[in-house]
Design a protein around this motif. Structure first.
Motif, short mmCIF file in Angstrom:
data_model
loop_
_atom_site.label_atom_id
_atom_site.label_comp_id
_atom_site.label_asym_id
_atom_site.label_seq_id
_atom_site.Cartn_x
_atom_site.Cartn_y
_atom_site.Cartn_z
N CYS A 97 -76.33 118.59 26.76
CA CYS A 97 -77.37 117.98 25.91
C CYS A 97 -77.33 118.56 24.51
O CYS A 97 -77.51 117.83 23.53
N PHE A 98 -77.10 119.86 24.38
CA PHE A 98 -77.05 120.47 23.06
C PHE A 98 -75.93 119.87 22.22
O PHE A 98 -76.14 119.50 21.07
N VAL A 99 -74.73 119.77 22.80
CA VAL A 99 -73.60 119.23 22.06
C VAL A 99 -73.86 117.79 21.63
O VAL A 99 -73.64 117.41 20.48
N ARG A 100 -74.37 117.01 22.53
CA ARG A 100 -74.61 115.60 22.23
C ARG A 100 -75.72 115.42 21.20
O ARG A 100 -75.59 114.65 20.26
N TRP A 101 -76.83 116.12 21.40
CA TRP A 101 -77.97 115.94 20.51
C TRP A 101 -77.73 116.54 19.13
O TRP A 101 -78.18 115.99 18.13
N GLN A 102 -77.01 117.66 19.05
CA GLN A 102 -76.76 118.23 17.74
C GLN A 102 -75.81 117.34 16.94
O GLN A 102 -75.97 117.17 15.74
N ALA A 103 -74.82 116.75 17.61
CA ALA A 103 -73.92 115.83 16.91
C ALA A 103 -74.69 114.61 16.41
O ALA A 103 -74.45 114.12 15.29
N ARG A 104 -75.63 114.14 17.20
CA ARG A 104 -76.44 113.00 16.80
C ARG A 104 -77.36 113.35 15.63
O ARG A 104 -77.58 112.53 14.74
N GLU A 105 -77.91 114.57 15.64
CA GLU A 105 -78.83 114.98 14.57
C GLU A 105 -78.10 115.26 13.26
O GLU A 105 -78.68 115.11 12.20
N GLN A 106 -76.83 115.65 13.32
CA GLN A 106 -76.10 115.96 12.10
C GLN A 106 -75.39 114.75 11.52
O GLN A 106 -74.89 114.82 10.41
N THR A 107 -75.33 113.66 12.24
CA THR A 107 -74.69 112.45 11.73
C THR A 107 -75.67 111.74 10.81
O THR A 107 -76.82 111.48 11.17
N PRO A 108 -75.23 111.42 9.57
CA PRO A 108 -76.15 110.72 8.67
C PRO A 108 -76.41 109.30 9.17
O PRO A 108 -75.54 108.67 9.79
N PRO A 109 -77.60 108.79 8.91
CA PRO A 109 -77.89 107.42 9.34
C PRO A 109 -77.04 106.41 8.57
O PRO A 109 -76.69 106.64 7.41
N PRO A 110 -76.68 105.32 9.23
CA PRO A 110 -75.85 104.32 8.55
C PRO A 110 -76.62 103.63 7.44
O PRO A 110 -77.82 103.39 7.53
N THR A 111 -75.91 103.34 6.36
CA THR A 111 -76.54 102.62 5.23
C THR A 111 -76.13 101.16 5.30
O THR A 111 -74.99 100.82 5.62
N ALA A 112 -77.07 100.32 4.99
CA ALA A 112 -76.80 98.89 5.09
C ALA A 112 -76.39 98.30 3.79
O ALA A 112 -76.61 98.64 2.72
#
Length: 112
Positions: A97-112
């Protein structure tokens, strides 16, 4: 609070429980020897390094296999392995969970 922080705290607490459970189960002579492979992971887990969490999840599978075998093979006397078995499951789940959630939190949100 970030989810990765919760997973990190759960993993650290469960790692301490796993070490304590191994010493309780195997005694003061063999318990510390069984904990030796876990010790190199502690600094990386404390610092929150994703790579360490990744390989610690694989290491915990070995402990999970041994503890689950002992738990099922010994019947009524296998309950002494239950705390270490539960801690191992929490370490494994917390690492993933740590690996998955930290990668998700550090990924910038997509810009439209």
């Amino acid at each position: 609070m970030q989810l990765s922080r919760l997973a990190r705290i759960a993993t650290l607490v469960a790692m301490a429980g796993l070490i304590g459970g191994l010493v309780l189960w195997l005694g003061p002579l063999y318990g510390p020897l069984a904990c030796l492979p876990l010790l190199p992971a502690l600094p990386g887990l404390w610092r929150g390094r994703r790579y360490t969490y990744g390989w610690t999840s694989l290491l915990s599978l070995a402990y999970l296999t041994v503890l689950l075998t002992e738990f099922t093979a010994r019947g009524a006397s296998g309950w002494i392995t239950a705390p270490a078995l539960l801690a191992t499951v929490i370490v494994f789940t917390g690492c993933l969970c740590f690996v998955r959630w930290q990668a998700r939190e550090q990924t910038p949100p997509p810009t439209a």
